[in-house]
Design a protein around this motif. Structure first.
Motif, short mmCIF file in Angstrom:
data_model
loop_
_atom_site.label_atom_id
_atom_site.label_comp_id
_atom_site.label_asym_id
_atom_site.label_seq_id
_atom_site.Cartn_x
_atom_site.Cartn_y
_atom_site.Cartn_z
N LEU A 172 7.24 22.41 -30.50
CA LEU A 172 8.38 22.45 -29.60
C LEU A 172 8.44 23.84 -28.97
CD1 LEU A 172 9.26 20.55 -32.24
CD2 LEU A 172 11.31 20.29 -30.84
N LEU A 173 8.26 23.90 -27.67
CA LEU A 173 8.22 25.16 -26.95
C LEU A 173 9.49 25.30 -26.12
CD1 LEU A 173 4.51 25.06 -25.68
CD2 LEU A 173 5.41 26.03 -27.82
N ASP A 174 10.27 26.33 -26.42
CA ASP A 174 11.55 26.55 -25.75
C ASP A 174 11.37 27.61 -24.67
OD1 ASP A 174 14.19 26.53 -25.07
OD2 ASP A 174 14.96 27.17 -27.02
N GLU A 175 11.36 27.16 -23.41
CA GLU A 175 11.21 28.03 -22.25
C GLU A 175 9.97 28.92 -22.37
OE1 GLU A 175 12.91 27.74 -19.63
OE2 GLU A 175 14.88 26.96 -20.12
N PRO A 176 8.77 28.35 -22.49
CA PRO A 176 7.58 29.17 -22.72
C PRO A 176 7.23 30.12 -21.59
CG PRO A 176 6.98 26.89 -22.26
CD PRO A 176 8.46 26.91 -22.47
N THR A 177 7.70 29.88 -20.34
CA THR A 177 7.37 30.77 -19.23
C THR A 177 8.57 31.57 -18.72
OG1 THR A 177 7.76 29.15 -17.46
CG2 THR A 177 5.57 29.15 -18.50
N GLN A 178 9.66 31.55 -19.47
CA GLN A 178 10.87 32.24 -19.01
C GLN A 178 10.62 33.73 -18.79
OE1 GLN A 178 14.16 32.78 -21.80
NE2 GLN A 178 15.57 32.05 -20.22
N GLY A 179 11.07 34.24 -17.65
CA GLY A 179 11.00 35.67 -17.37
C GLY A 179 9.64 36.18 -17.00
N MET A 180 8.68 35.30 -16.71
CA MET A 180 7.31 35.73 -16.42
C MET A 180 7.05 35.81 -14.92
SD MET A 180 4.94 33.65 -19.11
CE MET A 180 5.20 33.80 -20.88
N GLY A 181 6.14 36.72 -14.56
CA GLY A 181 5.61 36.76 -13.22
C GLY A 181 4.58 35.66 -13.03
N HIS A 182 4.16 35.48 -11.78
CA HIS A 182 3.28 34.36 -11.44
C HIS A 182 1.99 34.39 -12.24
CE1 HIS A 182 1.56 31.22 -8.92
NE2 HIS A 182 0.47 31.95 -8.78
N GLU A 183 1.38 35.56 -12.40
CA GLU A 183 0.10 35.64 -13.12
C GLU A 183 0.25 35.22 -14.57
OE1 GLU A 183 -3.26 39.00 -14.36
OE2 GLU A 183 -1.85 39.42 -12.75
N ASP A 184 1.33 35.69 -15.23
CA ASP A 184 1.56 35.32 -16.62
C ASP A 184 1.87 33.83 -16.75
OD1 ASP A 184 1.05 37.73 -17.83
OD2 ASP A 184 3.13 38.42 -17.74
#
Length: 250
Positions: A172-184
């Motif tokens: 279960l992944l909770d907001e895995p890309t939150q707060g990231m820039g495009h590359e990340d």
């Protein structure tokens, strides 16, 4: 078939002092799929996650995991069954190395548990497995780096590695890309796709581009209830979903 469903909820509800945060949620997650749980702020997504992983007990309804009723089990019992979650806030040890963080997670699989009083040398037997996990998430070259020094996107990759160390049947992944820039974001999306092989993933995610790219099935929540469900093409064209997200009248 029933064996195709790894996680199911029926009538799942949670009330806080008269406020119904989750209302009669029926959810089925297919084994081997990537299933996204989305919705506007306040829709109840994180509360559902907390109910599934038993950080909260439901007010009503049932939860079945791998055919077993886990409705009244504890968070520890559910984790031992193989339902493992990540969090929005980084849960790594900042002043341990990247390798040491994974070794801490791997100790859970050892029969002697967390033997903190023993020499660090006794953990060297875990190094090969830890390095294999780091290689899976493209962090092998960062093994000796102190975690506090990692870029944010790499920290999220490390969290996925520590989750994998617990050999989850369901991640279960909770907001895995939150707060990231495009590359990340691109890196983490590729990583999730890579580690999803032979695993099931349920994720909460706000970035609809990520949801479109990764998800087999999407469940849309609004005000704690299921608003729509289907693949991206189906839910993105649902007028109720458009109204919930951007205020377009159905």
């Amino acid at each position: 078939m029933a064996n195709d469903i790894i996680l199911e909820t029926r009538g799942l509800s949670k009330e806080f002092l008269g406020f119904l945060a989750v209302a009669d949620v029926n959810l089925q997650v297919r084994r081997g799929s990537i299933h996204a749980l989305i919705g506007p702020n306040g829709a109840g997504k994180t509360t559902v996650f907390n109910l599934l992983t038993k950080f909260l007990q439901p007010s009503a309804g049932s939860i079945t995991f791998n055919g077993q009723d886990i409705t009244r089990e504890s968070a520890v019992q559910v984790a031992r069954r193989g339902m493992i979650r990540s969090f929005q806030i980084s849960a790594t040890f900042p002043h341990l190395s990247v390798l040491e963080n994974v070794r801490v997670a791997l100790q859970r699989q050892r029969s002697d548990g967390f033997s903190f009083w023993k020499s660090e040398a006794c953990l060297n037997s875990l190094n090969e497995r830890a390095m294999d996990l780091l290689d899976q998430v493209d962090l092998a070259s960062f093994a000796s780096t102190m975690t506090v020094e990692l870029p944010y996107g790499r920290k999220r990759a490390l969290e996925i590695a520590t989750t994998l160390a617990l050999d989850p049947a369901l991640m279960l992944l909770d907001e895995p890309t939150q707060g990231m820039g495009h590359e990340d974001v691109d890196r983490v999306v590729a990583l999730i796709r890579k580690v999803s092989a032979n695993r099931t993933i349920l994720m909460v995610e706000h970035n609809l581009s990520v949801v479109e790219t990764l998800s087999d099935t999407i469940t849309v929540l609004q005000r704690g209830s299921v608003l729509a469900e289907g693949n991206y093409a189906t839910v993105s064209q649902d007028p109720r979903v458009l109204e919930a997200y951007v205020g377009v009248e159905a």
